[in-house]
Write an enzyme that holds these catalytic residues in place. Structure first.
Site: not given
Ligand code: PGA
Length: 231
Positions: A8, A98, A154, A160, A193
């Site tokens: 992504n 997302h 997620e 991130g 991550s």
């Protein structure tokens, strides 16, 4: 059963850096039956990635994935990109829900339901990102999981940040997702991550079908390292 690993790219890469990424990837990528790869570029790079898959005969080994889709089918919606437009380029699947879209663009669960409907109408596979079980329950109640889908767990705190989630917790959520009825789930993925260093921690999650990879997919080299660990 193969692992599905999706790059992504988010809001990274222009035309030149996409070409560099694809060339480096093509030179070093060893296709193995146990791993299937997806690439999710920005809309402006979809055509370029499609050309690359054509030229190198890589359709089937690598899927072209959109990072989002409009909840509208067509019409007066300036700035939107619709499912029928993605289909034209051979887009196999699209990410919806997302958390970056939910938080930055205020997308609601109902918006996600409508996006899933638009994708299903054009036979594009929805890859639905969720951060909580309640979001999956909402989708199930709205009958948005009856057609084939992939769900990606997620947790927001892992995205991130460089702090990937504890595999035991991921396992619990995966089990929770599997218990929610009225779904036609092809796979459950994890995202947050994941990189070459920690991906093997998740091999202890037997029902996890792969990963959605952000930061560690921006450089082809990092993404290839991660694939090697899995393959
Ligand atoms: P990350 O992103 O790997 O940078 O955490 C994952 C994602 O948001 O898809």
């Amino acid at each position: 059963m193969h692992h599905y690993i999706i790059a992504n790219w988010k809001l990274n890469h222009d035309r030149d850096s996409t070409i560099e990424w694809l060339i480096e990837f093509q030179q070093k990528f060893q296709s193995v039956a146990s791993v299937k790869v997806g690439i999710a570029p920005s809309f402006t790079q979809i055509n370029l990635v499609a050309d690359f898959l054509n030229n190198w005969n890589l359709w089937g080994k690598i899927d072209l994935i959109a990072q989002d889709v409009s909840r509208f089918a067509k019409g007066r919606y300036t700035g939107e990109v619709a499912a029928f437009q993605l289909k034209r380029y051979g887009v196999k699947a699209a990410i919806v829900g997302h958390s970056e879209r939910r938080s930055n663009f205020k997308e609601s669960d109902q918006d996600i339901v409508e996006k899933i409907q638009r994708l299903c109408e054009k036979e594009i596979l929805p890859i639905i990102a969720v951060s909580k079980l309640e979001q999956v329950e909402f989708l199930a109640k709205a009958k948005a999981l009856e057609q084939e889908t992939i769900i990606v767990y997620e947790p927001i705190e892992a995205i991130g940040t460089g702090h990937s989630a504890d595999p035991d917790n991921v396992n619990k959520i995966v089990e929770g997702i599997l218990k929610i009825k009225e779904s036609n789930l092809l796979k459950i993925l994890y995202g947050g991550s994941v990189d070459a260093k920690d991906v093997s921690d998740y091999f202890s999650c037997p029902k996890l079908g792969g990963f959605l990879v952000g930061t560690a997919s921006v450089k082809a080299r990092e993404f290839l390292k991660l694939l090697e660990k899995i393959g």
